[in-house]
Enzyme design. Structure first.
Site, PDB file in Angstrom:
ATOM      1  N   HIS A   1       8.521   5.120   0.550  1.00  0.00           N
ATOM      2  CA  HIS A   1       8.607   4.153  -0.539  1.00  0.00           C
ATOM      3  C   HIS A   1       9.137   4.765  -1.836  1.00  0.00           C
ATOM      4  O   HIS A   1       8.939   4.224  -2.912  1.00  0.00           O
ATOM      5  CB  HIS A   1       7.241   3.518  -0.762  1.00  0.00           C
ATOM      6  CG  HIS A   1       7.282   2.269  -1.577  1.00  0.00           C
ATOM      7  ND1 HIS A   1       8.170   1.241  -1.345  1.00  0.00           N
ATOM      8  CD2 HIS A   1       6.539   1.869  -2.651  1.00  0.00           C
ATOM      9  CE1 HIS A   1       7.969   0.271  -2.222  1.00  0.00           C
ATOM     10  NE2 HIS A   1       6.994   0.636  -3.030  1.00  0.00           N
TER      11      HIS A   1
ATOM     12  N   ASP B   1       3.650  -0.566   1.318  1.00  0.00           N
ATOM     13  CA  ASP B   1       5.067  -0.802   1.010  1.00  0.00           C
ATOM     14  C   ASP B   1       5.891   0.343   1.588  1.00  0.00           C
ATOM     15  O   ASP B   1       5.615   1.516   1.299  1.00  0.00           O
ATOM     16  CB  ASP B   1       5.286  -0.864  -0.497  1.00  0.00           C
ATOM     17  CG  ASP B   1       4.626  -2.070  -1.134  1.00  0.00           C
ATOM     18  OD1 ASP B   1       3.896  -2.783  -0.431  1.00  0.00           O
ATOM     19  OD2 ASP B   1       4.844  -2.287  -2.348  1.00  0.00           O
TER      20      ASP B   1
ATOM     21  N   HIS C   1       2.115   2.313  -7.400  1.00  0.00           N
ATOM     22  CA  HIS C   1       2.794   1.248  -8.128  1.00  0.00           C
ATOM     23  C   HIS C   1       1.720   0.295  -8.650  1.00  0.00           C
ATOM     24  O   HIS C   1       0.721   0.031  -7.975  1.00  0.00           O
ATOM     25  CB  HIS C   1       3.799   0.514  -7.236  1.00  0.00           C
ATOM     26  CG  HIS C   1       5.080   1.264  -7.063  1.00  0.00           C
ATOM     27  ND1 HIS C   1       5.929   1.056  -6.008  1.00  0.00           N
ATOM     28  CD2 HIS C   1       5.662   2.237  -7.828  1.00  0.00           C
ATOM     29  CE1 HIS C   1       6.987   1.855  -6.115  1.00  0.00           C
ATOM     30  NE2 HIS C   1       6.840   2.573  -7.209  1.00  0.00           N
TER      31      HIS C   1
ATOM     32  N   HIS D   1       3.712  -8.806   1.715  1.00  0.00           N
ATOM     33  CA  HIS D   1       4.508  -8.345   0.573  1.00  0.00           C
ATOM     34  C   HIS D   1       5.861  -9.056   0.522  1.00  0.00           C
ATOM     35  O   HIS D   1       6.866  -8.460   0.141  1.00  0.00           O
ATOM     36  CB  HIS D   1       4.682  -6.824   0.630  1.00  0.00           C
ATOM     37  CG  HIS D   1       4.888  -6.200  -0.730  1.00  0.00           C
ATOM     38  ND1 HIS D   1       6.103  -6.194  -1.350  1.00  0.00           N
ATOM     39  CD2 HIS D   1       4.023  -5.587  -1.580  1.00  0.00           C
ATOM     40  CE1 HIS D   1       6.009  -5.577  -2.516  1.00  0.00           C
ATOM     41  NE2 HIS D   1       4.735  -5.198  -2.681  1.00  0.00           N
TER      42      HIS D   1
ATOM     43  N   ASP E   1       1.032  -2.806  -9.003  1.00  0.00           N
ATOM     44  CA  ASP E   1       0.458  -3.950  -8.290  1.00  0.00           C
ATOM     45  C   ASP E   1      -0.465  -3.523  -7.154  1.00  0.00           C
ATOM     46  O   ASP E   1      -1.100  -4.370  -6.532  1.00  0.00           O
ATOM     47  CB  ASP E   1       1.566  -4.861  -7.751  1.00  0.00           C
ATOM     48  CG  ASP E   1       2.572  -4.136  -6.868  1.00  0.00           C
ATOM     49  OD1 ASP E   1       2.885  -2.962  -7.164  1.00  0.00           O
ATOM     50  OD2 ASP E   1       3.059  -4.744  -5.901  1.00  0.00           O
ATOM     51  N   HIS E   2      -0.545  -2.231  -6.901  1.00  0.00           N
ATOM     52  CA  HIS E   2      -1.396  -1.751  -5.808  1.00  0.00           C
ATOM     53  C   HIS E   2      -2.636  -1.000  -6.279  1.00  0.00           C
ATOM     54  O   HIS E   2      -3.431  -0.571  -5.443  1.00  0.00           O
ATOM     55  CB  HIS E   2      -0.582  -0.858  -4.867  1.00  0.00           C
ATOM     56  CG  HIS E   2       0.384  -1.637  -4.037  1.00  0.00           C
ATOM     57  ND1 HIS E   2       0.111  -2.018  -2.744  1.00  0.00           N
ATOM     58  CD2 HIS E   2       1.605  -2.142  -4.332  1.00  0.00           C
ATOM     59  CE1 HIS E   2       1.129  -2.714  -2.269  1.00  0.00           C
ATOM     60  NE2 HIS E   2       2.039  -2.808  -3.217  1.00  0.00           N
TER      61      HIS E   2
ATOM     62  N   HIS F   1      -0.190   3.698  -2.563  1.00  0.00           N
ATOM     63  CA  HIS F   1       0.735   4.359  -3.485  1.00  0.00           C
ATOM     64  C   HIS F   1       0.449   3.865  -4.897  1.00  0.00           C
ATOM     65  O   HIS F   1      -0.296   2.904  -5.098  1.00  0.00           O
ATOM     66  CB  HIS F   1       2.191   4.077  -3.088  1.00  0.00           C
ATOM     67  CG  HIS F   1       2.588   2.640  -3.165  1.00  0.00           C
ATOM     68  ND1 HIS F   1       2.167   1.706  -2.242  1.00  0.00           N
ATOM     69  CD2 HIS F   1       3.347   1.956  -4.060  1.00  0.00           C
ATOM     70  CE1 HIS F   1       2.668   0.522  -2.555  1.00  0.00           C
ATOM     71  NE2 HIS F   1       3.370   0.642  -3.659  1.00  0.00           N
TER      72      HIS F   1
END
Length: 256
Positions: free
Chosen positions: A85, A159, A10, A218, A12-13, A8
């Site tokens: 998510h 996530d 976000h 996570h 941090d990914h 996804h």
């Protein structure tokens, strides 16, 4: 690195991909690289190409995936399933091809197959001709090979809130289930609010899908230790529970 799968969008990914691609180019990579992910993967790749202000020395491609999409590689397949998510998000199942069944050496000899090269041909799925008692006959692989044995399966949720129905559809009997466990049960409401799972919910998912090993990932930085996470997951799941550190290496063994 032959392919990158993004769960996804976000930060941090995916932000690390920008530096990774630039480093690969500086190091002389010429082989193509494909980025797989949900909606916006094409825009991400175009942004990577534009924002770095450098001459990319290898082809960088993108493929958009959705639930049920699969990508075939040499000896294994990666299949996407829908995560929960709060934005388009995917989990992934990496599943090896089935392995041949066990070779019954005694049965092959009984059918007149002499030890040697014909054994190998049968194990590779070929029919062979032999002569026994003066009569020529065919011996099929099914005559001497057991039922195919499953390859290894790794499931990564990314996530997500608990998505047991999706895991039952795509990720049953994982040899390794890597599951979101951002919170412990004391923060169950927060987990639902922010579209994450608790360690207990990860354990429930592992139990429901008959996983062998559950890796909790996570985990929120609010926790100074993971004692509660491990205990809550183990209360729901009788298999092996691990909480790996960065760069932890795990040998995923075959079920049989």
């Amino acid at each position: 690195v032959d392919a990158i799968f993004v769960t996804h969008w976000h930060a941090d990914h995916f932000l690390g991909i920008f530096g990774l691609v630039q480093t690969m180019s500086f190091n002389g990579r010429t082989e193509p690289l494909t980025l797989y992910g949900p909606v916006w993967v094409h825009e991400c790749v175009e942004t990577i190409k534009k924002i770095g202000r450098f001459n990319l020395k290898f082809p960088l491609d993108s493929v958009e995936l959705s639930e049920g999409s699969w990508v075939r590689f040499n000896g294994y397949t990666v299949t996407a399933f829908a995560a929960s998510h709060g934005l388009p998000a995917l989990g992934y199942v990496l599943e090896e091809d089935p392995r041949p069944g066990r070779f019954d050496r005694e049965r092959a000899i009984e059918l007149g197959v002499p030890p040697g090269p014909l054994f190998g041909r049968l194990q590779r799925g070929e029919t062979v001709k032999v002569t026994k008692d003066g009569e020529e006959r065919e011996v099929l692989p099914s005559d001497v090979m057991g039922a195919p044995r499953p390859g290894r399966k790794i499931v990564y949720t990314g996530d997500t809130r608990p998505v047991i129905p999706a895991l039952l559809s795509y990720g049953k009997e994982a040899d390794l289930l890597i599951h979101d466990a951002t919170y412990d049960e004391s923060e169950k409401k927060r987990a639902a609010e922010f579209y994450h799972a608790t360690a207990a919910q990860a354990g429930q998912a592992a139990a429901a899908t008959d996983a062998r090993v559950l890796a909790l990932t996570h985990i929120s930085s609010r926790y100074t230790d993971t004692v509660a996470h491990a205990a809550e997951a183990k209360a729901a799941f009788s298999g092996t529970v691990i909480i790996p550190d960065d760069l932890f290496m795990l040998d995923v063994t075959y079920r049989n």
